[in-house]
Enzyme design. Sequence first.
Site, short mmCIF file in Angstrom:
data_model
loop_
_atom_site.label_atom_id
_atom_site.label_comp_id
_atom_site.label_asym_id
_atom_site.label_seq_id
_atom_site.Cartn_x
_atom_site.Cartn_y
_atom_site.Cartn_z
N ASN A 24 1.32 3.37 -2.83
CA ASN A 24 1.82 3.96 -4.23
C ASN A 24 1.09 5.30 -4.94
O ASN A 24 1.93 6.05 -4.97
CB ASN A 24 1.39 3.04 -5.32
CG ASN A 24 1.91 1.63 -5.06
OD1 ASN A 24 2.90 1.22 -4.17
ND2 ASN A 24 1.62 0.52 -5.85
N ARG A 29 2.12 -4.76 6.19
CA ARG A 29 1.41 -3.82 5.48
C ARG A 29 2.19 -2.63 5.54
O ARG A 29 2.71 -1.95 6.61
CB ARG A 29 -0.01 -3.31 6.15
CG ARG A 29 -0.40 -2.53 5.26
CD ARG A 29 -2.28 -2.38 5.33
NE ARG A 29 -2.87 -1.59 4.72
CZ ARG A 29 -4.06 -1.58 4.12
NH1 ARG A 29 -4.93 -2.47 4.71
NH2 ARG A 29 -4.48 -0.79 3.25
N SER A 63 -8.16 -4.83 5.12
CA SER A 63 -8.79 -4.61 3.77
C SER A 63 -9.10 -5.93 3.12
O SER A 63 -8.70 -6.03 1.96
CB SER A 63 -7.85 -3.70 3.05
OG SER A 63 -7.69 -2.50 3.52
N ARG A 101 -5.17 -1.86 8.94
CA ARG A 101 -6.23 -2.60 8.76
C ARG A 101 -6.00 -3.69 7.63
O ARG A 101 -4.86 -3.65 6.99
CB ARG A 101 -7.45 -1.56 7.97
CG ARG A 101 -7.17 -0.73 7.01
CD ARG A 101 -8.24 -0.22 6.22
NE ARG A 101 -7.92 0.81 5.38
CZ ARG A 101 -7.56 2.13 5.50
NH1 ARG A 101 -7.81 2.58 6.67
NH2 ARG A 101 -7.06 2.93 4.49
N GLU A 147 -12.45 -4.32 -3.88
CA GLU A 147 -12.92 -3.03 -4.11
C GLU A 147 -12.10 -2.12 -4.60
O GLU A 147 -12.85 -1.09 -4.86
CB GLU A 147 -12.79 -2.78 -2.52
CG GLU A 147 -13.55 -3.35 -1.33
CD GLU A 147 -13.34 -5.00 -1.34
OE1 GLU A 147 -11.95 -5.34 -1.45
OE2 GLU A 147 -14.12 -5.82 -0.57
N ASN A 148 -10.92 -2.58 -5.19
CA ASN A 148 -10.24 -1.78 -6.01
C ASN A 148 -10.83 -1.45 -7.77
O ASN A 148 -10.58 -0.46 -8.19
CB ASN A 148 -8.76 -2.03 -6.34
CG ASN A 148 -7.69 -2.21 -5.23
OD1 ASN A 148 -6.87 -3.02 -5.03
ND2 ASN A 148 -8.14 -1.15 -4.12
N TRP A 149 -12.10 -2.24 -7.76
CA TRP A 149 -12.74 -1.61 -9.01
C TRP A 149 -13.49 -0.33 -8.98
O TRP A 149 -13.80 0.18 -9.95
CB TRP A 149 -13.77 -2.77 -9.36
CG TRP A 149 -13.03 -4.16 -9.77
CD1 TRP A 149 -13.19 -5.19 -8.93
CD2 TRP A 149 -12.65 -4.57 -11.07
NE1 TRP A 149 -12.74 -6.20 -9.80
CE2 TRP A 149 -12.37 -5.93 -11.11
CE3 TRP A 149 -12.22 -3.63 -12.27
CZ2 TRP A 149 -11.71 -6.34 -11.90
CZ3 TRP A 149 -11.70 -4.49 -13.36
CH2 TRP A 149 -11.54 -5.59 -13.09
N ARG A 202 -0.31 9.13 -10.15
CA ARG A 202 -0.43 8.04 -9.13
C ARG A 202 0.18 6.67 -9.88
O ARG A 202 0.59 5.76 -9.28
CB ARG A 202 -1.78 7.73 -8.80
CG ARG A 202 -2.74 8.65 -8.01
CD ARG A 202 -4.34 8.05 -7.85
NE ARG A 202 -4.03 6.85 -7.03
CZ ARG A 202 -4.11 6.37 -5.87
NH1 ARG A 202 -3.90 7.36 -4.85
NH2 ARG A 202 -4.24 5.31 -5.51
N ASP A 261 0.97 -1.15 -0.17
CA ASP A 261 0.08 0.01 -0.06
C ASP A 261 1.06 1.09 -0.09
O ASP A 261 2.03 1.37 0.46
CB ASP A 261 -0.85 -0.07 1.14
CG ASP A 261 -2.18 1.00 1.11
OD1 ASP A 261 -2.34 1.59 -0.08
OD2 ASP A 261 -2.81 1.17 2.12
C1 IPE Z 1 -5.49 -2.81 -0.38
O1 IPE Z 1 -5.08 -1.47 -0.44
C2 IPE Z 1 -5.21 -3.66 -1.54
C3 IPE Z 1 -4.36 -3.73 -2.09
C4 IPE Z 1 -2.83 -3.55 -1.65
C5 IPE Z 1 -4.53 -4.40 -3.27
P1 IPE Z 1 -6.09 -0.23 -0.48
O2 IPE Z 1 -5.32 0.96 -0.55
O3 IPE Z 1 -7.07 -0.69 -1.72
O4 IPE Z 1 -7.05 -0.47 0.78
P2 IPE Z 1 -7.88 0.57 1.50
O5 IPE Z 1 -8.89 0.95 0.49
O6 IPE Z 1 -7.11 1.60 1.95
O7 IPE Z 1 -8.29 -0.22 2.66
C1 IPE Z 2 -1.24 0.35 -3.39
O1 IPE Z 2 -1.40 1.52 -3.52
C2 IPE Z 2 -1.69 -0.50 -4.89
C3 IPE Z 2 -3.01 -0.89 -5.12
C4 IPE Z 2 -3.98 -0.70 -4.19
C5 IPE Z 2 -3.33 -1.45 -6.27
P1 IPE Z 2 -2.43 2.43 -3.43
O2 IPE Z 2 -2.76 2.87 -4.93
O3 IPE Z 2 -3.59 2.22 -2.53
O4 IPE Z 2 -1.79 3.87 -2.81
P2 IPE Z 2 -2.52 5.00 -1.56
O5 IPE Z 2 -3.09 4.14 -0.43
O6 IPE Z 2 -3.59 5.62 -2.43
O7 IPE Z 2 -1.24 5.78 -1.50
MG MG Z 3 -4.10 2.38 -0.56
#
Ligand code: IPE
Ligand code: IPE
Ligand code: MG
Length: 255
Positions: A23, A189, A197, A195, A68-70, A34, A21
């Site tokens: 990025n 994490r 997630s 959390r 949930e990333n969708w 991003r 997490d």
């Molecule tokens: C968790 O990260 C999912 C992945 C690392 C692929 P998220 O950034 O999506 O989690 P939340 O939404 O902050 O809980």
């Molecule tokens: C994790 O980094 C990568 C994925 C969930 C695919 P994020 O994209 O969630 O980065 P933040 O949480 O917005 O910084």
């Molecule tokens: Mg994130």
Amino acid sequence: MDPLDQIDLNKLPRHIAIIMDGNGRWARRRLMNRIHGHREGAKSVRAVVTTCRKLNIPYLTLYAFSKENWRRPAQEINALWDLLLEYIDSQLPEMLEKGIRLNTIGDEEGLPERVIKALDFAKEKTSKNKDMVVNLAINYGGRQEIIAGIKKLVQEVMNNQVNPDDINMELFSGYLFTGRQPDPDLLIRTSGEFRISNFLLWQLAYTEIYVTPVLWPDFREKELIEAIKDYQRRERRFGRTSDQLHTHQAEIPAS
Ligand code: IPE
Ligand code: IPE
Ligand code: MG
């Protein structure tokens, strides 16, 4: 001194799981899109796989894309698929050379055709590799995985292939994507979020959790070693008392 030498090779985790997490925040801090953060994060994936292989850690599970990333913008999602394809393309030779088997956990259904094809190709190519398994969690959700496992099990009960009296924790684990793999010993994490997630809900029951403020694109060999060192200082009691553990250890002859 090689930082790897700071690790006790007799107390290594067999299975490390990582919620990669931060990025987006890494990129934002640099006033970048991003997607640059995701690209830099892919380099951390390479570094962590290479280090785990060097240490002979047999299982590594990486959360790459959650159910949930969708909810993210389509442009970001598409860039993630492009990066995944690039990653597979560039890493396949190393996986073949170093005996790494690529596996995925999550639902294939819903992924773009080009992603399914590339993943199937890499999984097939590396299927005979025995030294390490890298599970990429893609289109993965822990609750969804449990429901899918229940559905499969219920179907087999209805077909009289499974006797309900035989259902126990070990049997049920086999219905999850991780099958007969050992549960993670260590969950990392990055980016400071406390959390889960929806990651590996069943499998993390007794996993040691390590949260670091380091953002994923900055998490490389040195940071992984820190996490493993921290893990090695933990006392895993599995419900017992500390005294019991020490007496028990004293009873085991040194081999
Ligand atoms: C968790 O990260 C999912 C992945 C690392 C692929 P998220 O950034 O999506 O989690 P939340 O939404 O902050 O809980
Ligand atoms: C994790 O980094 C990568 C994925 C969930 C695919 P994020 O994209 O969630 O980065 P933040 O949480 O917005 O910084
Ligand atoms: Mg994130």
